[in-house]
Design a protein around this motif. Structure first.
Motif, short mmCIF file in Angstrom:
data_model
loop_
_atom_site.label_atom_id
_atom_site.label_comp_id
_atom_site.label_asym_id
_atom_site.label_seq_id
_atom_site.Cartn_x
_atom_site.Cartn_y
_atom_site.Cartn_z
N ILE A 31 25.19 10.07 26.77
CA ILE A 31 25.27 8.70 27.31
C ILE A 31 26.63 8.47 27.98
O ILE A 31 26.72 7.90 29.07
N GLU A 32 27.70 8.97 27.34
CA GLU A 32 29.04 8.80 27.93
C GLU A 32 29.17 9.55 29.25
O GLU A 32 29.82 9.08 30.18
N VAL A 33 28.57 10.73 29.32
CA VAL A 33 28.61 11.51 30.57
C VAL A 33 27.98 10.68 31.70
O VAL A 33 28.55 10.55 32.79
N ALA A 34 26.82 10.09 31.41
CA ALA A 34 26.13 9.28 32.42
C ALA A 34 26.93 8.02 32.75
O ALA A 34 27.05 7.62 33.91
N TYR A 48 15.75 -2.68 23.03
CA TYR A 48 15.28 -2.60 24.41
C TYR A 48 16.45 -2.31 25.34
O TYR A 48 17.46 -3.02 25.32
N THR A 49 16.28 -1.27 26.15
CA THR A 49 17.27 -0.98 27.18
C THR A 49 17.21 -2.12 28.19
O THR A 49 16.13 -2.47 28.66
N GLY A 50 18.36 -2.75 28.47
CA GLY A 50 18.34 -3.87 29.40
C GLY A 50 19.72 -4.47 29.62
O GLY A 50 20.72 -3.95 29.12
N HIS A 51 19.74 -5.56 30.40
CA HIS A 51 20.99 -6.27 30.68
C HIS A 51 20.85 -7.74 30.34
O HIS A 51 19.80 -8.34 30.60
N GLU A 94 16.81 7.32 24.60
CA GLU A 94 16.72 7.74 26.00
C GLU A 94 17.56 9.00 26.27
O GLU A 94 17.41 9.64 27.29
N ALA A 95 18.49 9.29 25.36
CA ALA A 95 19.32 10.50 25.52
C ALA A 95 18.62 11.73 24.97
O ALA A 95 19.13 12.84 25.05
N ASP A 96 17.44 11.52 24.38
CA ASP A 96 16.67 12.64 23.84
C ASP A 96 15.69 13.10 24.92
O ASP A 96 14.77 12.37 25.29
N PRO A 97 15.86 14.33 25.44
CA PRO A 97 15.05 14.74 26.59
C PRO A 97 13.54 14.74 26.32
O PRO A 97 12.74 14.47 27.21
N GLY A 125 20.02 7.14 35.76
CA GLY A 125 19.08 6.20 36.40
C GLY A 125 19.02 4.87 35.65
O GLY A 125 18.99 3.80 36.26
N HIS A 126 18.99 4.94 34.32
CA HIS A 126 18.99 3.69 33.53
C HIS A 126 20.26 2.89 33.79
O HIS A 126 20.22 1.68 33.98
#
Ligand SMILES: [Zn+2]
Ligand SMILES: [Zn+2]
Ligand SMILES: [Zn+2]
Ligand SMILES: [Zn+2]
Length: 361
Positions: A106-109, A159-162, A173-176, A195-196
């Motif tokens: 996640i940090e890389v992204a 939930y992934t969001g803003h 989401e970091a799990d392929p 992308g997220h």
């Protein structure tokens, strides 16, 4: 994305924390702005071997090895976190070793995202800096807790969001394996961590740059975001699926849900394009074909992106990989990209204005 050179002349990449050739530790130097070889002075301080600045590692680098950035060594006043980690509000529970690996990815992204925003000179800042809409990140996992009725367990879903400057990422989401399953379930051409981040930061920029500032122009291009409401639009999307023939005017099926999602998907594609063109330039991946529309900056970028996409998609197909550039940029989509390009240029020009005024005064 640029590549960098170690003291030993080996190539260093944005993600590196050690040179694979001379085995020196490396990290991002905030002074000379690049991944540089680090010479240890003592247990905590280092010298940048490019500009000789005295540095310390970000705590997330020194302690957790999920970051590779440094901060200026200011003795007891040294910042604990780097310019990118200072935005983290919630980090995963790293007592679970699996989460440590997820957090690293996640940090890389996240670093790639913020680098992207920096090259575009897009504004962002923290609450401590008094920034208008403070940006922050929560990296969380679904949690299973005891049901108070004692009848079993319930799950607290993340939930992934803003929302109001805070970007939440579900660390699954970091799990392929999980991510690929969701990609296939939702019929998406790509599903990636970067992308997220690019999608969610778009919602952030809608709130920062469009809300109360240029909502009318936004409506003319993306439609009325107040009618139908987001909830009604979402329910209708999940009941009826995307609009038919969406490809004519939308970058993705999901973009048809609501003007906010259309903006986020298009803005995400814009950031993809900027990142790909930036990397292509730095690694000298050149386009030999003549570029038309040179008078229009966005059309010029899009044309270079498409020409590059055709070639790299073919390379990827050679290896059985997904297309690098799966999107089709129809006239309807280009019109939306023009709005985003205008918005980005406008905000980066606003950023430069105070500096110019200071010079004049
Ligand atoms: Zn080296
Ligand atoms: Zn340096
Ligand atoms: Zn850091
Ligand atoms: Zn969204």
């Amino acid at each position: 994305m640029n590549t960098y050179t170690c003291k030993c002349n080996n190539t260093l990449h944005f993600e590196n924390s050690q040179c694979v050739s001379c085995l020196r530790e490396v990290g991002w130097c905030p002074e000379c702005q690049g991944i540089r070889a680090l010479e240890p002075i003592d247990g905590t301080s280092y010298t940048c071997l490019n500009c000789n600045t005295q540095l310390r590692k970000c705590t997330n680098y020194a302690v957790h090895q999920v970051c590779n950035r440094c901060v200026h060594d200011e003795g007891e006043h040294t910042h604990e976190f780097c310019d990118y980690c200072k935005f983290n509000d919630v980090i995963p529970d790293i007592s679970n070793p699996k989460n440590k690996e997820r957090w690293y990815l996640i940090e890389v992204a996240k670093r790639r995202l913020l680098y992207n925003l920096d090259i575009l000179k897009l504004p962002y800042g923290t609450a401590a800096e008094g920034f208008e809409l403070p940006l922050s990140f929560d990296f969380k996992e679904d949690i299973v807790v005891s049901d108070p009725s004692g009848s079993g367990t319930i799950e607290e879903k993340v939930y992934t969001g803003h929302a109001d400057g805070k970007i939440t990422i579900n660390i699954a989401e970091a799990d392929p394996v999980e991510r690929e399953k969701l990609r296939v379930d939702f019929g998406e051409p790509h599903r990636t961590l970067i992308g997220h981040f690019r999608h969610e930061i778009a919602h952030y920029y809608w709130q920062l740059l469009v809300l109360g500032k240029c909502e009318d122009s936004f409506k003319q291009v993306f439609g009325d975001h107040e009618n139908p409401s987001y909830t009604d639009a979402m329910n209708s999307y999940y009941q009826n699926g995307p609009k038919p023939n969406w490809q004519t005017d939308y970058i993705s099926a999901y973009a048809t849900m609501h003007p906010w999602e259309d903006f986020a998907e298009t803005f995400g594609a814009y950031l993809d394009m900027v990142a790909v063109l930036d990397t292509a330039e730095h690694v000298a991946l050149t386009i030999n074909e003549p570029i038309e529309n040179s008078g229009n900056e966005l059309l010029n970028m899009l044309q270079r992106y498409e020409l590059l996409g055709i070639k790299i998609n073919e390379m990827n197909r050679t290896m059985g990989l997904l297309d690098l550039v799966p999107e089709v940029f129809t006239a309807g989509v280009v019109r939306k990209m023009q709005f985003i390009h205008w918005l980005v240029k406008k905000s980066s020009m606003l950023l430069r204005m105070p500096a110019q005024q200071t010079v004049g005064a």
